[in-house]
Design an enzyme around this catalytic site. Sequence first.
Site, PDB file in Angstrom:
ATOM      1  N   THR A  99       0.887  -1.106  -0.052  1.00 35.32           N
ATOM      2  CA  THR A  99      -0.148  -0.029   0.081  1.00 35.32           C
ATOM      3  C   THR A  99       0.936   1.233  -0.025  1.00 35.32           C
ATOM      4  OG1 THR A  99      -1.468  -1.290   1.206  1.00 35.32           O
ATOM      5  CG2 THR A  99      -1.902   1.033   1.008  1.00 35.32           C
ATOM      6  N   THR A 140      -5.996   1.654  -2.812  1.00 36.25           N
ATOM      7  CA  THR A 140      -6.337   0.453  -3.533  1.00 36.25           C
ATOM      8  C   THR A 140      -5.927   0.093  -4.937  1.00 36.25           C
ATOM      9  OG1 THR A 140      -8.169   0.598  -2.053  1.00 36.25           O
ATOM     10  CG2 THR A 140      -8.505  -1.365  -3.626  1.00 36.25           C
ATOM     11  N   GLU A 182      -4.182 -15.354   2.226  1.00 37.28           N
ATOM     12  CA  GLU A 182      -4.487 -14.181   3.212  1.00 37.28           C
ATOM     13  C   GLU A 182      -5.775 -14.005   3.528  1.00 37.28           C
ATOM     14  OE1 GLU A 182      -2.580 -10.055   3.071  1.00 37.28           O
ATOM     15  OE2 GLU A 182      -4.234 -10.204   1.712  1.00 37.28           O
TER      16      GLU A 182
HETATM   17  C1  LIG Z   1      -4.139  -1.585  10.542  1.00 40.62           C
HETATM   18  C2  LIG Z   1      -3.580  -1.646   9.136  1.00 40.62           C
HETATM   19  C3  LIG Z   1      -2.638  -2.552   8.865  1.00 40.62           C
HETATM   20  C4  LIG Z   1      -2.389  -2.563   7.508  1.00 40.62           C
HETATM   21  N1  LIG Z   1      -1.276  -3.526   7.027  1.00 40.62           N
HETATM   22  C5  LIG Z   1      -0.729  -3.488   5.885  1.00 40.62           C
HETATM   23  C6  LIG Z   1       0.370  -4.306   5.364  1.00 40.62           C
HETATM   24  O1  LIG Z   1       1.000  -4.822   6.304  1.00 40.62           O
HETATM   25  N2  LIG Z   1       0.905  -4.025   4.206  1.00 40.62           N
HETATM   26  C7  LIG Z   1       0.083  -3.300   3.189  1.00 40.62           C
HETATM   27  O2  LIG Z   1       0.502  -3.372   2.005  1.00 40.62           O
HETATM   28  N3  LIG Z   1      -1.105  -2.548   3.528  1.00 40.62           N
HETATM   29  C8  LIG Z   1      -1.464  -2.629   4.696  1.00 40.62           C
HETATM   30  N4  LIG Z   1      -2.753  -1.911   5.244  1.00 40.62           N
HETATM   31  C9  LIG Z   1      -3.495  -1.106   4.064  1.00 40.62           C
HETATM   32  C10 LIG Z   1      -4.718  -1.831   3.843  1.00 40.62           C
HETATM   33  O3  LIG Z   1      -4.491  -3.080   3.026  1.00 40.62           O
HETATM   34  C11 LIG Z   1      -5.570  -0.652   2.778  1.00 40.62           C
HETATM   35  O4  LIG Z   1      -5.769   0.284   4.004  1.00 40.62           O
HETATM   36  C12 LIG Z   1      -6.838  -1.209   2.309  1.00 40.62           C
HETATM   37  O5  LIG Z   1      -6.336  -2.109   1.075  1.00 40.62           O
HETATM   38  C13 LIG Z   1      -7.562  -0.135   1.805  1.00 40.62           C
HETATM   39  O6  LIG Z   1      -6.540   0.869   1.098  1.00 40.62           O
HETATM   40  P1  LIG Z   1      -6.659   2.654   1.425  1.00 40.62           P
HETATM   41  O7  LIG Z   1      -6.487   2.718   2.844  1.00 40.62           O
HETATM   42  O8  LIG Z   1      -5.612   3.393   0.687  1.00 40.62           O
HETATM   43  O9  LIG Z   1      -8.083   3.100   1.041  1.00 40.62           O
HETATM   44  P2  LIG Z   1      -8.598   3.656  -0.331  1.00 40.62           P
HETATM   45  O10 LIG Z   1      -8.128   2.916  -1.467  1.00 40.62           O
HETATM   46  O11 LIG Z   1      -8.149   5.117  -0.227  1.00 40.62           O
HETATM   47  O12 LIG Z   1     -10.371   3.423  -0.112  1.00 40.62           O
HETATM   48  C14 LIG Z   1     -10.867   4.199   0.902  1.00 40.62           C
HETATM   49  C15 LIG Z   1     -12.550   3.792   0.620  1.00 40.62           C
HETATM   50  O13 LIG Z   1     -12.981   3.811  -0.554  1.00 40.62           O
HETATM   51  C16 LIG Z   1     -13.393   2.560  -1.049  1.00 40.62           C
HETATM   52  N5  LIG Z   1     -13.215   2.562  -2.482  1.00 40.62           N
HETATM   53  C17 LIG Z   1     -12.053   2.993  -3.000  1.00 40.62           C
HETATM   54  N6  LIG Z   1     -12.076   2.769  -4.582  1.00 40.62           N
HETATM   55  C18 LIG Z   1     -13.332   2.289  -4.635  1.00 40.62           C
HETATM   56  C19 LIG Z   1     -14.002   1.872  -5.925  1.00 40.62           C
HETATM   57  N7  LIG Z   1     -13.395   1.896  -7.035  1.00 40.62           N
HETATM   58  N8  LIG Z   1     -15.259   1.323  -5.775  1.00 40.62           N
HETATM   59  C20 LIG Z   1     -15.763   1.296  -4.533  1.00 40.62           C
HETATM   60  N9  LIG Z   1     -15.153   1.674  -3.363  1.00 40.62           N
HETATM   61  C21 LIG Z   1     -13.865   2.131  -3.425  1.00 40.62           C
HETATM   62  C22 LIG Z   1     -12.713   1.551  -0.529  1.00 40.62           C
HETATM   63  O14 LIG Z   1     -13.362   0.432  -0.361  1.00 40.62           O
HETATM   64  C23 LIG Z   1     -12.339   2.352   0.918  1.00 40.62           C
HETATM   65  O15 LIG Z   1     -13.540   2.087   1.820  1.00 40.62           O
HETATM   66  C24 LIG Z   1      -3.006  -1.999   6.312  1.00 40.62           C
HETATM   67  C25 LIG Z   1      -4.212  -1.033   6.832  1.00 40.62           C
HETATM   68  C26 LIG Z   1      -4.567  -0.836   8.156  1.00 40.62           C
HETATM   69  C27 LIG Z   1      -5.594   0.353   8.591  1.00 40.62           C
END
Ligand SMILES: Cc1cc2nc3c(=O)[nH]c(=O)nc-3n(C[C@H](O)[C@H](O)[C@H](O)COP(=O)(O)OP(=O)(O)OC[C@H]3O[C@@H](n4cnc5c(N)ncnc54)[C@H](O)[C@@H]3O)c2cc1C
Length: 387
Positions: free
Chosen positions: A125, A131, A245
Amino acid sequence: MTSAAPDRHQDIRDAVRALCAQFPDTYFRRVDAAHGYPDAFVDALIGAGWLAAMIPEEFGGAGLGLGPASVVMEEINRCGGNAGAVHGQMYNMGTLLRHGSEAQKRRYLPAIAEGRLRIQSMAVTEPTTGTDTTKIKTTATRKGDRYVVNGQKVWISRVQHSDLMILLARTTPLADVRKRSEGMSIFIVDLRDAVGHGLTVRPIPNLVNHETNELFFDNLEIPAENLIGEEGRGFRYILDGLNAERTLIAAECIGDGYWFVERAVNYANERIVFDRPIGKNQGVQFPIAETYIEIEAANLMRFRACDLFDAGEPCGAEANMAKYLAAKASWEAANVCMQTHGGFGFANEYDIERKFRETRLYQVAPISTNLIFAYIAEHVLGLPRSF
Ligand SMILES: Cc1cc2nc3c(=O)[nH]c(=O)nc-3n(C[C@H](O)[C@H](O)[C@H](O)COP(=O)(O)OP(=O)(O)OC[C@H]3O[C@@H](n4cnc5c(N)ncnc54)[C@H](O)[C@@H]3O)c2cc1C
């Protein structure tokens, strides 16, 4: 509590439960309050070989499938702990096993199995792309026998409690690839060499006591031999690991769910208000029954995903559905348990507010609910792609 789900791993369940009994609620409560890491618990798990469950026997592991491995994760959460402190090792080693060279496997897997090395972290990330993984901006540029890494990652977990990290970076610019999923590669980063020498780690205080960090790469050099598999195919390799996972995390949510139901039932039987146990009121007992039904259904899908995975069959749909159902059920169970306890649910000493915070994470990470809907809509139901 009985369960309709097939349980072919009672021996593993009993052994993990016995280990977890040495780490009661008070232990995890103390770790949570101190924003600490459950070092003693993790050492005990590693010492007993549980984190090497899925490493093949030829590399010193137990050579178990995803089904039994998921029972290990479930039991940790079912006993009141949080497998989030350790689950990375279960699936990160799979990336190495499936796509690493023979030399990489021989170098790392036996040491991981013995507990001398930890591979708890995976860095995908990024802050500006979220995402939309194919747009990641972290680059790895080949310079002679090294790759030079520049960029930034966010939410990268367990970095301070790991020796190795799997890193996804772009090796060919997005503009130069045919498909956006091409041109990314994965590497093993030895954190012991990297931190302070091109890699800066900044912890992110967060809702739950989960060690997670921002990473800053400033000309970090890694040996070219640390590339896993072929250059440019890293995104595919990461996708290959997601079913395991998701299913393991579904199992953790199932463990949470049963924990919440058990606590709610016990309290509803014991708490006397209006001269009778609160559980005599259907307004109290029905939500507990409803959430139990949903956990049971999620559990069946979890074992279906495990069975397909262990048979080497495609299981993307089942793994995603298990993660969705289990995360939803555990969160609903958390709410019901909190409500059943009234004010006492908020008191630290009942552990409910801690587990409530912990289980909430799985609506968002490692994949958010909407992205599971998108997967099912597009890959299972054949609806048009939305992104
Ligand atoms: C405590 C914690 C531990 C983590 N550990 C890891 C790790 O070890 N390694 C790693 O790589 N990542 C890690 N993550 C990251 C995690 O995988 C991401 O937070 C998650 O995949 C969502 O990405 P984002 O936070 O960037 O949300 P965003 O992509 O910014 O999305 C925000 C919201 O919008 C929604 N959204 C976005 N695009 C769309 C779409 N096209 N259609 C509908 N809805 C949409 C999403 O569903 C979400 O609800 C961790 C996160 C947390 C909070």
